[in-house]
Design an enzyme around this catalytic site. Structure first.
Site, PDB file in Angstrom:
ATOM      1  N   SER A 187      -2.435   1.259  -5.820  1.00 55.58           N
ATOM      2  CA  SER A 187      -2.291   0.302  -4.982  1.00 55.58           C
ATOM      3  C   SER A 187      -3.576   0.050  -4.019  1.00 55.58           C
ATOM      4  O   SER A 187      -3.949  -0.906  -3.909  1.00 55.58           O
ATOM      5  CB  SER A 187      -1.149   0.449  -3.996  1.00 55.58           C
ATOM      6  OG  SER A 187      -1.457   1.683  -3.190  1.00 55.58           O
TER       7      SER A 187
ATOM      8  N   GLY B  95      -1.374   5.546  -2.664  1.00 58.47           N
ATOM      9  CA  GLY B  95      -1.821   6.037  -4.153  1.00 58.47           C
ATOM     10  C   GLY B  95      -2.942   5.419  -4.655  1.00 58.47           C
ATOM     11  O   GLY B  95      -3.305   4.358  -4.098  1.00 58.47           O
ATOM     12  N   VAL B  96      -3.728   5.794  -5.673  1.00 58.87           N
ATOM     13  CA  VAL B  96      -5.025   5.224  -6.075  1.00 58.87           C
ATOM     14  C   VAL B  96      -4.635   3.861  -6.699  1.00 58.87           C
ATOM     15  O   VAL B  96      -5.546   2.733  -6.650  1.00 58.87           O
ATOM     16  CB  VAL B  96      -5.423   6.201  -7.294  1.00 58.87           C
ATOM     17  CG1 VAL B  96      -4.602   6.281  -8.450  1.00 58.87           C
ATOM     18  CG2 VAL B  96      -6.667   5.651  -7.557  1.00 58.87           C
TER      19      VAL B  96
ATOM     20  N   CYS C 239      12.089   6.998  -7.180  1.00 58.93           N
ATOM     21  CA  CYS C 239      11.375   5.932  -6.504  1.00 58.93           C
ATOM     22  C   CYS C 239      11.675   6.458  -4.819  1.00 58.93           C
ATOM     23  O   CYS C 239      12.560   6.274  -4.472  1.00 58.93           O
ATOM     24  CB  CYS C 239      11.962   4.699  -6.881  1.00 58.93           C
ATOM     25  SG  CYS C 239      11.291   3.247  -5.929  1.00 58.93           S
TER      26      CYS C 239
ATOM     27  N   MET D 227       5.434   0.431   3.208  1.00 61.14           N
ATOM     28  CA  MET D 227       6.895   0.628   3.401  1.00 61.14           C
ATOM     29  C   MET D 227       7.498   1.931   3.492  1.00 61.14           C
ATOM     30  O   MET D 227       6.823   2.868   2.675  1.00 61.14           O
ATOM     31  CB  MET D 227       7.356  -0.068   2.077  1.00 61.14           C
ATOM     32  CG  MET D 227       7.290  -1.427   1.856  1.00 61.14           C
ATOM     33  SD  MET D 227       7.882  -2.146   0.269  1.00 61.14           S
ATOM     34  CE  MET D 227       6.216  -1.999  -0.484  1.00 61.14           C
TER      35      MET D 227
ATOM     36  N   MET E 217       0.775  -1.260  -0.132  1.00 59.83           N
ATOM     37  CA  MET E 217      -0.088  -0.023  -0.120  1.00 59.83           C
ATOM     38  C   MET E 217       0.836   1.360   0.001  1.00 59.83           C
ATOM     39  O   MET E 217       1.459   1.532   1.011  1.00 59.83           O
ATOM     40  CB  MET E 217      -1.094   0.025   1.341  1.00 59.83           C
ATOM     41  CG  MET E 217      -1.729  -1.269   1.226  1.00 59.83           C
ATOM     42  SD  MET E 217      -2.902  -1.222  -0.111  1.00 59.83           S
ATOM     43  CE  MET E 217      -3.932   0.020   0.164  1.00 59.83           C
TER      44      MET E 217
ATOM     45  N   CYS F 276      15.034  -0.457  -7.214  1.00 59.01           N
ATOM     46  CA  CYS F 276      14.098  -0.262  -6.317  1.00 59.01           C
ATOM     47  C   CYS F 276      13.262  -1.358  -6.335  1.00 59.01           C
ATOM     48  O   CYS F 276      12.966  -1.996  -5.240  1.00 59.01           O
ATOM     49  CB  CYS F 276      13.288   1.169  -6.328  1.00 59.01           C
ATOM     50  SG  CYS F 276      12.149   1.270  -4.796  1.00 59.01           S
TER      51      CYS F 276
END
EC number: 2.8.1.13
Length: 378
Positions: free
Chosen positions: A16, A13-14, A195, A35, A10, A99
């Site tokens: 996830s 953002g939209v 990222c 995270m 999660m 990442c």
């Protein structure tokens, strides 16, 4: 107590959020995990706390448990240290690729397994297909949002444990689903920037870690010689990338047309930045490249020599090419037509139609200025 089978990353953002929504609506036992991967250094607008609150709100709306993990040390050691080293060497790295490999599909996957889950899910726009006992990474249905380019370093172990619930959806439908479900992220702007670090003035941010070292900006000569006359000063060659136009601060120059200037080369040893006028400068053109050791999603290349398509930057149209796999695992690629601003440090990603074969970091090209600088440095 229901056993969690899938942990959703999660991000706040939209994408996830809707990934979690889709899995919950399918009856999947899921939980969320937020995270933290960057310890805010005060250098810009790091929105980790806002994102954390949004992730909690979405999980609350969906009735999901949420977990938290701090991977900031892992991010620094596995991603950011490499990012800085590449820029210091005059190359332009792609931190999103590293990442994904080091954080989202390594430490996050390990965390999900420690919670007893079998799978992870993310809001990436990509698809996974199992065929003949192997997993394949496919482009997303929404080609304008496809993120397989950033996922090309994943292998069989990661893909076997990964779900991409948005792979078959268009972005406009994702927004509509979030709105219909009353998710608080439905209208949230997509994140951009580095990222997990977020949006900020990139040069100011990089200068905190790589101090500015002023040097000459030189215009390549029109007679084919790369060493033209000095026309300006730069704050550090590592702040620029091939093909860049912004930030050069070159005004009208006597003897030159009033046309935009573009970065066409960097001599790190001499601290010289080379520029030319025109987006199609011949100094930016190359038709072949050599990579570092390649990664193959299937575990091995399809052949020692084969034809496919390639991207050397995100959202680039597919380019036809011939690939030769060298004995040491690197690849040599020759394109069917010349390419603009192929940049060492960036990612070469190879495709067979919808299937992502894998890729590698670009090490060198046959661009004329790059070859000239290499000879002079020898």
């Amino acid at each position: 107590m229901t056993t969690v089978r899938t942990v959703v990353g999660m991000s706040g953002g939209v994408d996830s959020s809707v990934a979690a929504l889709r899995l919950r609506e399918a009856g999947e036992p899921i939980a969320g995990l937020f995270m933290q991967n960057w310890a805010d250094d005060g250098s810009g607008d790091c929105r980790a706390e806002d994102d954390r609150r949004d992730a909690v709100a979405v999980c609350g709306r969906l009735g999901l448990p949420i977990h938290f993990r701090d991977f900031s040390r892992e991010y620094w050691d596995g991603v950011f240290a490499h990012f800085l080293a590449e820029y210091a060497a005059g190359r332009t790295p792609n931190p999103d690729v590293l990442c994904n490999r080091e954080i989202k599909f390594k430490h996050f996957l390990d965390a999900a397994h420690s919670l007893g889950a079998e799978f992870i899910a993310t809001g990436h726009y990509a698809r996974v297909e199992r065929r003949e006992g192997r997993h394949r990474l496919l482009r997303a249905a929404d080609r304008s949002k496809d993120q397989s380019y950033f996922l090309h370093q994943l292998g069989q172990t990661q893909l076997a444990a990964t779900r991409f619930p948005l792979g078959e959806l268009l972005k406009v439908d994702v927004r509509a689903m979030a709105q219909a479900a009353g998710l608080p992220t439905a209208a949230k702007k997509d994140s951009t920037g580095i990222c997990f670090i977020g949006e900020r003035d990139f040069r100011d941010f990089l200068a905190r870690y790589l101090p500015a070292r002023e040097g000459e900006i030189r215009a390549v000569a029109g007679d084919g010689r790369p060493d033209g006359r000095a026309i300006g000063r730069h704050a550090g060659v590592f702040y620029f990338t091939l093909g860049q136009r912004e930030g050069l601060n070159i005004g009208g120059v006597r003897g030159f047309d009033a046309a935009p200037w573009y970065v066409v080369g960097k001599d790190v040893a001499r601290n010289v930045l080379y520029v030319d006028q025109g987006t199609d400068s011949p100094w930016l053109r190359s038709q072949a490249l050599w990579s570092e050791t390649a990664h193959w999603i299937a575990g091995s290349p399809p052949a020692r020599r084969f034809a496919c398509t390639a991207q050397t930057r995100y959202r680039q149209p597919d380019e036809d090419c011939e690939v030769q796999v060298l004995d040491d695992g690197r690849v040599q690629v020759r394109f069917a037509r010349p390419q603009r601003a192929v940049t060492p440090g960036q990612s070469l990603v190879l495709y067979d139609g919808e299937v992502c074969l894998g890729g590698a970091v670009i090490a060198a090209t046959d661009a004329p200025l790059e070859q000239h600088l290499k000879v002079n440095a020898a």
